[in-house]
Design a protein around this motif. Structure first.
Motif, PDB file in Angstrom:
ATOM      1  N   HIS A   1       0.853  -1.201   0.000  1.00 24.45           N
ATOM      2  CA  HIS A   1       0.000   0.000   0.000  1.00 24.45           C
ATOM      3  C   HIS A   1       0.887   1.248   0.000  1.00 24.45           C
ATOM      4  CE1 HIS A   1      -4.070  -1.769   0.891  1.00 24.45           C
ATOM      5  NE2 HIS A   1      -3.296  -2.786   1.207  1.00 24.45           N
ATOM      6  N   PRO A   2       1.537   1.553  -1.118  1.00 27.53           N
ATOM      7  CA  PRO A   2       2.416   2.730  -1.154  1.00 27.53           C
ATOM      8  C   PRO A   2       1.698   4.035  -0.860  1.00 27.53           C
ATOM      9  CG  PRO A   2       2.041   1.861  -3.367  1.00 27.53           C
ATOM     10  CD  PRO A   2       1.512   0.835  -2.407  1.00 27.53           C
ATOM     11  N   ARG A   3       0.375   4.062  -1.056  1.00 23.62           N
ATOM     12  CA  ARG A   3      -0.372   5.289  -0.781  1.00 23.62           C
ATOM     13  C   ARG A   3      -0.711   5.448   0.696  1.00 23.62           C
ATOM     14  NH1 ARG A   3      -2.323   3.299  -5.527  1.00 23.62           N
ATOM     15  NH2 ARG A   3      -4.117   2.293  -4.503  1.00 23.62           N
ATOM     16  N   HIS A   4      -0.235   4.511   1.520  1.00 19.99           N
ATOM     17  CA  HIS A   4      -0.404   4.580   2.971  1.00 19.99           C
ATOM     18  C   HIS A   4       0.641   5.488   3.615  1.00 19.99           C
ATOM     19  CE1 HIS A   4      -1.588   2.890   6.926  1.00 19.99           C
ATOM     20  NE2 HIS A   4      -0.307   2.945   7.228  1.00 19.99           N
ATOM     21  N   LEU A   5       1.582   6.002   2.826  1.00 22.56           N
ATOM     22  CA  LEU A   5       2.728   6.745   3.343  1.00 22.56           C
ATOM     23  C   LEU A   5       2.643   8.235   3.032  1.00 22.56           C
ATOM     24  CD1 LEU A   5       5.514   4.369   1.955  1.00 22.56           C
ATOM     25  CD2 LEU A   5       4.319   4.180   4.154  1.00 22.56           C
ATOM     26  N   ALA A   6       3.353   9.019   3.848  1.00 18.84           N
ATOM     27  CA  ALA A   6       3.714  10.399   3.494  1.00 18.84           C
ATOM     28  C   ALA A   6       5.217  10.400   3.295  1.00 18.84           C
ATOM     29  CB  ALA A   6       3.317  11.366   4.594  1.00 18.84           C
TER      30      ALA A   6
ATOM     31  N   GLY B   1       5.116   6.471   8.080  1.00 20.26           N
ATOM     32  CA  GLY B   1       4.022   5.511   8.011  1.00 20.26           C
ATOM     33  C   GLY B   1       4.403   4.125   7.530  1.00 20.26           C
ATOM     34  N   GLY B   2       5.689   3.883   7.230  1.00 19.53           N
ATOM     35  CA  GLY B   2       6.118   2.562   6.783  1.00 19.53           C
ATOM     36  C   GLY B   2       7.259   2.648   5.792  1.00 19.53           C
ATOM     37  N   LYS B   3       7.603   1.496   5.216  1.00 17.79           N
ATOM     38  CA  LYS B   3       8.715   1.401   4.271  1.00 17.79           C
ATOM     39  C   LYS B   3       8.266   1.750   2.857  1.00 17.79           C
ATOM     40  CE  LYS B   3      10.966  -2.380   6.800  1.00 17.79           C
ATOM     41  NZ  LYS B   3      11.248  -3.834   6.769  1.00 17.79           N
ATOM     42  N   THR B   4       9.200   2.281   2.081  1.00 21.55           N
ATOM     43  CA  THR B   4       8.920   2.580   0.683  1.00 21.55           C
ATOM     44  C   THR B   4       9.303   1.431  -0.241  1.00 21.55           C
ATOM     45  OG1 THR B   4      11.071   3.650   0.444  1.00 21.55           O
ATOM     46  CG2 THR B   4       9.209   5.062   0.993  1.00 21.55           C
ATOM     47  N   SER B   5      10.225   0.548   0.208  1.00 18.83           N
ATOM     48  CA  SER B   5      10.670  -0.583  -0.606  1.00 18.83           C
ATOM     49  C   SER B   5      10.361  -1.878   0.146  1.00 18.83           C
ATOM     50  CB  SER B   5      12.164  -0.485  -0.912  1.00 18.83           C
ATOM     51  OG  SER B   5      12.597  -1.590  -1.703  1.00 18.83           O
ATOM     52  N   CYS B   6       9.315  -2.579  -0.283  1.00 16.81           N
ATOM     53  CA  CYS B   6       8.864  -3.777   0.417  1.00 16.81           C
ATOM     54  C   CYS B   6       7.893  -4.521  -0.489  1.00 16.81           C
ATOM     55  CB  CYS B   6       8.184  -3.403   1.734  1.00 16.81           C
ATOM     56  SG  CYS B   6       6.815  -2.231   1.556  1.00 16.81           S
TER      57      CYS B   6
END
Length: 241
Positions: free
Chosen positions: A93-98, A214-219
């Motif tokens: 869910h890359p859109r879960h991040l800022a 909010g989490g990792k960008t590469s996963c």
């Protein structure tokens, strides 16, 4: 989120030297006055906003993913909400991040560096803020909350040091957490109280990765978990000294 009259997310250095990277390349640094704010994200944007504004005046604005709720009011604060996602379960869910593009100013280099966040959660996992990941060349730093315990890690060319809060912070109340890296080690302050100190030299840290909230960008949620944070954020601040 940000309580009115409070600072937002920021990163700071705690010594007399501040890392201010120049356009010459990642990690290039000059000294600056004590208490220099690198970036400050107050997270006060209205509902539906997709730009995370840097109120420091340095123009290090970020992008807010469409799954992040903005303009959320809780307990007198207005900030961002990150909804719960099942850990280690595809899809990503890359859109879960800022995220903020990997500007060299955001790298600690070998200077003192501090990260401050104000958070509220009832969950027990996730990466709150980070730049770089565990296997990245150039090192990384992050705040995470496994089992409701906030941990701060800095990894550089001389080693890795981690500190943990003594108590769980996933009680649904607001908590301000500050992690400070100096030459000799790390300290962790929760709600104005020093909860942990650990000696150890981490050394130089500079990578080209984005600052991720909010989490990792590469996963991929299979071989590498995305460690998505669930909860609210009032602010994030980065500083140098």
């Amino acid at each position: 989120m940000r309580t009115r009259g409070r600072y937002a997310v920021a990163v700071t250095f705690s010594t007399a030297a501040t890392l201010v990277a120049t356009a010459a390349g990642a990690g290039a640094a000059v000294e600056a006055p004590a208490g220099h704010t690198v970036a400050r994200y107050e997270m006060n944007e209205p509902a539906g906003a997709r730009t995370m504004l840097d109120s420091s005046g340095h123009g290090l604005n970020g992008v807010v993913g469409s799954e992040v709720l903005t303009g959320v009011g809780v307990g007198g604060a207005t900030g961002y909400r990150f909804t719960r996602l099942e850990p280690d379960t595809p899809p990503t869910h890359p859109r879960h991040l800022a995220t903020v593009a990997g500007a060299p100013e955001l790298n600690p280099g070998n200077r003192d560096f501090a990260v401050t966040v104000r958070l509220r959660t009832q969950y027990h996992f996730g990466n709150i803020v980070q730049k770089g990941q565990a296997t990245v060349g150039g090192g990384n730093f992050k705040l995470q909350i496994p089992n409701g315990i906030v941990q701060c890690l800095f990894r550089g060319d001389r080693g890795s040091v981690i500190v943990s809060s003594r108590s769980r912070l996933n009680d649904g109340a607001w908590h301000t957490v500050r992690c400070e890296r100096v030459e000799s080690g790390l300290s962790l302050v929760v709600d104005g109280r020093t909860e942990a100190r650990r000696s150890g030299r981490t050394g130089y840290i500079a990578n080209s990765w984005p600052l991720s909230i909010g989490g990792k960008t590469s996963c991929d949620q299979e071989n590498v978990g995305c460690d998505y944070y669930a909860g609210d954020l009032d602010y994030v601040q980065l500083e140098t000294r």
